[in-house]
Design a protein around this motif. Structure first.
Motif, short mmCIF file in Angstrom:
data_model
loop_
_atom_site.label_atom_id
_atom_site.label_comp_id
_atom_site.label_asym_id
_atom_site.label_seq_id
_atom_site.Cartn_x
_atom_site.Cartn_y
_atom_site.Cartn_z
N ALA A 48 -1.94 -2.55 -8.41
CA ALA A 48 -1.94 -1.16 -7.95
C ALA A 48 -0.53 -0.72 -7.59
O ALA A 48 -0.12 0.40 -7.91
N THR A 49 0.24 -1.60 -6.98
CA THR A 49 1.62 -1.28 -6.61
C THR A 49 2.47 -1.04 -7.85
O THR A 49 3.24 -0.08 -7.92
N GLU A 50 2.33 -1.91 -8.86
CA GLU A 50 3.08 -1.74 -10.10
C GLU A 50 2.68 -0.44 -10.81
O GLU A 50 3.53 0.28 -11.33
N LEU A 51 1.39 -0.15 -10.82
CA LEU A 51 0.91 1.09 -11.42
C LEU A 51 1.50 2.29 -10.71
O LEU A 51 1.97 3.24 -11.34
N PHE A 52 1.50 2.25 -9.38
CA PHE A 52 2.06 3.33 -8.58
C PHE A 52 3.53 3.55 -8.93
O PHE A 52 3.98 4.69 -9.09
N GLU A 53 4.28 2.45 -9.09
CA GLU A 53 5.70 2.54 -9.44
C GLU A 53 5.89 3.14 -10.84
O GLU A 53 6.76 3.99 -11.05
N VAL A 54 5.07 2.71 -11.80
CA VAL A 54 5.15 3.24 -13.17
C VAL A 54 4.83 4.73 -13.17
O VAL A 54 5.53 5.53 -13.81
#
Length: 156
Positions: A48-54
């Motif tokens: 979820a954190t990586e998705l948020f960053e992308v």
């Protein structure tokens, strides 16, 4: 995400996914569409954190609420649009249109590349039948996650 079964549509955002969301009674909001777009064009599992960053990099002029992103991930997992693959990471299901109910998700331990082997492969059915017989355990999940080396990393 690469798929290895030619009978499935490609893994990009498909009409089957859009219909699945609408049939479940959900609106196709811009946040949902953008999250689908990111997942359908990545070959790696995302947290979820990586998705948020992308999302924040790709759509710089927009604001994405973390709680909304988590709720969308939860709903997409429930609808089997994405699969949880451990370590709080998710991958887009490449078998939306063909309806495969069981498949292997292969994750490269070196580069993180994800592949999906669909239900036409009898290996998963054989495996679940063996587990049922040998361990008297009925497998109810729809996917098995295997980690190893992809063809690119295994060749080096």
């Amino acid at each position: 995400m690469k798929k290895t079964d030619a009978s499935c549509e490609d893994s990009s955002l498909s009409e089957a996914v859009i219909n699945k969301i609408k049939d479940a009674g959900f609106r196709l909001t811009q946040s949902r569409l953008k999250i689908l777009e990111v997942f359908s064009h990545t070959q790696k599992a995302l947290s979820a954190t990586e998705l948020f960053e992308v999302l924040n990099k790709k759509y710089k002029d927009e604001h994405f609420d973390r709680v909304t992103v988590y709720r969308i991930l939860e709903k997409f997992e429930e609808l089997e649009i994405i699969h949880a693959v451990g370590n709080n990471k998710y991958v887009y299901c490449a078998h939306q249109a063909c309806g495969h109910d069981k498949h292997f998700i292969l994750i490269c331990s070196n580069c993180g590349r994800v592949q999906e082997v669909g239900g036409k492969s009898k290996a998963l059915s054989v495996l679940t039948d063996l587990i049922k017989k040998e361990a008297q355990f009925k497998v109810t999940g729809d996917s098995v996650v295997l980690r190893g080396l992809c063809s690119r990393c295994g060749a080096s």
